[in-house]
Design an enzyme around this catalytic site. Sequence first.
Site, PDB file in Angstrom:
ATOM      1  N   ASN A  11       0.871  -1.177   0.000  1.00 53.99           N
ATOM      2  CA  ASN A  11       0.000   0.000   0.000  1.00 53.99           C
ATOM      3  C   ASN A  11       0.912   1.231   0.000  1.00 53.99           C
ATOM      4  OD1 ASN A  11      -1.798   2.059   0.484  1.00 53.99           O
ATOM      5  ND2 ASN A  11      -2.227   1.464   2.608  1.00 53.99           N
ATOM      6  N   TRP A  12       0.998   1.871  -1.154  1.00 54.25           N
ATOM      7  CA  TRP A  12       1.933   3.010  -1.267  1.00 54.25           C
ATOM      8  C   TRP A  12       1.359   4.286  -0.684  1.00 54.25           C
ATOM      9  CZ3 TRP A  12       4.079   2.366  -6.992  1.00 54.25           C
ATOM     10  CH2 TRP A  12       4.725   1.127  -7.080  1.00 54.25           C
ATOM     11  N   LYS A  13       0.105   4.247  -0.291  1.00 52.43           N
ATOM     12  CA  LYS A  13      -0.559   5.438   0.280  1.00 52.43           C
ATOM     13  C   LYS A  13      -0.343   6.639  -0.646  1.00 52.43           C
ATOM     14  CE  LYS A  13       0.292   3.522   4.828  1.00 52.43           C
ATOM     15  NZ  LYS A  13       0.112   3.691   6.244  1.00 52.43           N
ATOM     16  N   HIS A  98      -9.495   1.086   4.979  1.00 50.92           N
ATOM     17  CA  HIS A  98      -8.220   1.287   5.663  1.00 50.92           C
ATOM     18  C   HIS A  98      -8.427   2.221   6.856  1.00 50.92           C
ATOM     19  CE1 HIS A  98      -4.090   2.529   6.452  1.00 50.92           C
ATOM     20  NE2 HIS A  98      -3.712   1.433   5.805  1.00 50.92           N
ATOM     21  N   SER A 216       3.433  -2.243  10.423  1.00 51.44           N
ATOM     22  CA  SER A 216       4.884  -2.251  10.629  1.00 51.44           C
ATOM     23  C   SER A 216       5.534  -3.586  10.253  1.00 51.44           C
ATOM     24  CB  SER A 216       5.230  -1.857  12.067  1.00 51.44           C
ATOM     25  OG  SER A 216       4.810  -0.533  12.314  1.00 51.44           O
ATOM     26  N   GLY A 237       2.811  -1.183   4.328  1.00 47.17           N
ATOM     27  CA  GLY A 237       2.807   0.239   4.008  1.00 47.17           C
ATOM     28  C   GLY A 237       4.226   0.737   3.748  1.00 47.17           C
ATOM     29  N   GLY A 238       4.819   1.334   4.770  1.00 48.50           N
ATOM     30  CA  GLY A 238       6.136   1.980   4.630  1.00 48.50           C
ATOM     31  C   GLY A 238       7.182   1.128   3.918  1.00 48.50           C
TER      32      GLY A 238
HETATM   33  C1  PEP Z   1      -0.775   0.134   6.091  1.00 52.47           C
HETATM   34  O1  PEP Z   1      -0.883   1.327   5.892  1.00 52.47           O
HETATM   35  O2  PEP Z   1      -1.631  -0.632   5.635  1.00 52.47           O
HETATM   36  C2  PEP Z   1       0.360  -0.345   6.856  1.00 52.47           C
HETATM   37  C3  PEP Z   1       0.316  -1.543   7.329  1.00 52.47           C
HETATM   38  O3  PEP Z   1       1.391   0.544   7.051  1.00 52.47           O
HETATM   39  P1  PEP Z   1       2.839   0.200   7.703  1.00 52.47           P
HETATM   40  O4  PEP Z   1       3.320  -1.065   7.081  1.00 52.47           O
HETATM   41  O5  PEP Z   1       3.686   1.381   7.335  1.00 52.47           O
HETATM   42  O6  PEP Z   1       2.619   0.065   9.172  1.00 52.47           O
END
Ligand code: PEP
Length: 256
Positions: A11-13, A98, A216, A237-238
């Site tokens: 998920n590149w947001k 989300h 995370s 995400g990140g």
């Molecule tokens: C997300 O936004 O779906 C996510 C899990 O972010 P991160 O991996 O950065 O915690």
Amino acid sequence: MAFRKKIIAGNWKMHKTATEARELTQDIIQELSDFNHAEIVLCPPYTALHVVGDLLSHAPNIRLGAQNVHYENQGAFTGEISPAMLRDMYVRYVIIGHSERRQYFGEDDALINRKLKAAIPAGLRPILCIGETLAQRQSQRWPEVLQSQIEGALEGISEKDLEELVIAYEPVWAIGTGHNATPAQAQEAHALIRKILQSLYNPEISKRIRIQYGGSVKPDNAQSLLAQPDIDGALVGGASLDARSFTSIVRSIPQN
Ligand code: PEP
């Protein structure tokens, strides 16, 4: 036990211009050209769907996903994107519900339910996100929160349509914080989600639905999370914004 093919989605947001997205996608395709024992999904922002989709048309092992969708197929909804528009761009998966949409854009379970009911008939496979806040975890209310999010989102969704769904358990306190749920905490929540699906539908279907963990996920914790019996993948995400870390998460899936 039912076989569930693992699924890792990035998920590149609201990150990556179309130009940057091209470069990241090319690197991911190159690194994963020989990888086909799990499903891989890239969810760029809308503005990069076209360029990423073009590149993925030559990478049959990686699918295109979107981060959101409206509940109508057309109409006077300025700024919104419909299920039909996404399908027309060869989008296969779409993230719905989300926690950032819930928190910053006021999305509730009823709205999420409408989006699911629009996305599935259009041929999209929703990644339905659920998860409790830190306060709900600390007060031990997380099981009832998950139960009510699932019941609200799936109201009136048939068994056949449920088969199209992937569920992502994403504890809000773990998203973007660097503090992932422990494998034991995540496994406990995933097992509960499966139990809730069993009571709402039946045991067979609850064993077939894939449940991703998100929050995370990094190269150094992916393996232990993905080794849990009810964790069928990750929503990242990140760490999905960097080709090396995303592909190393993908490669931590055991080949069986
Ligand atoms: C997300 O936004 O779906 C996510 C899990 O972010 P991160 O991996 O950065 O915690």
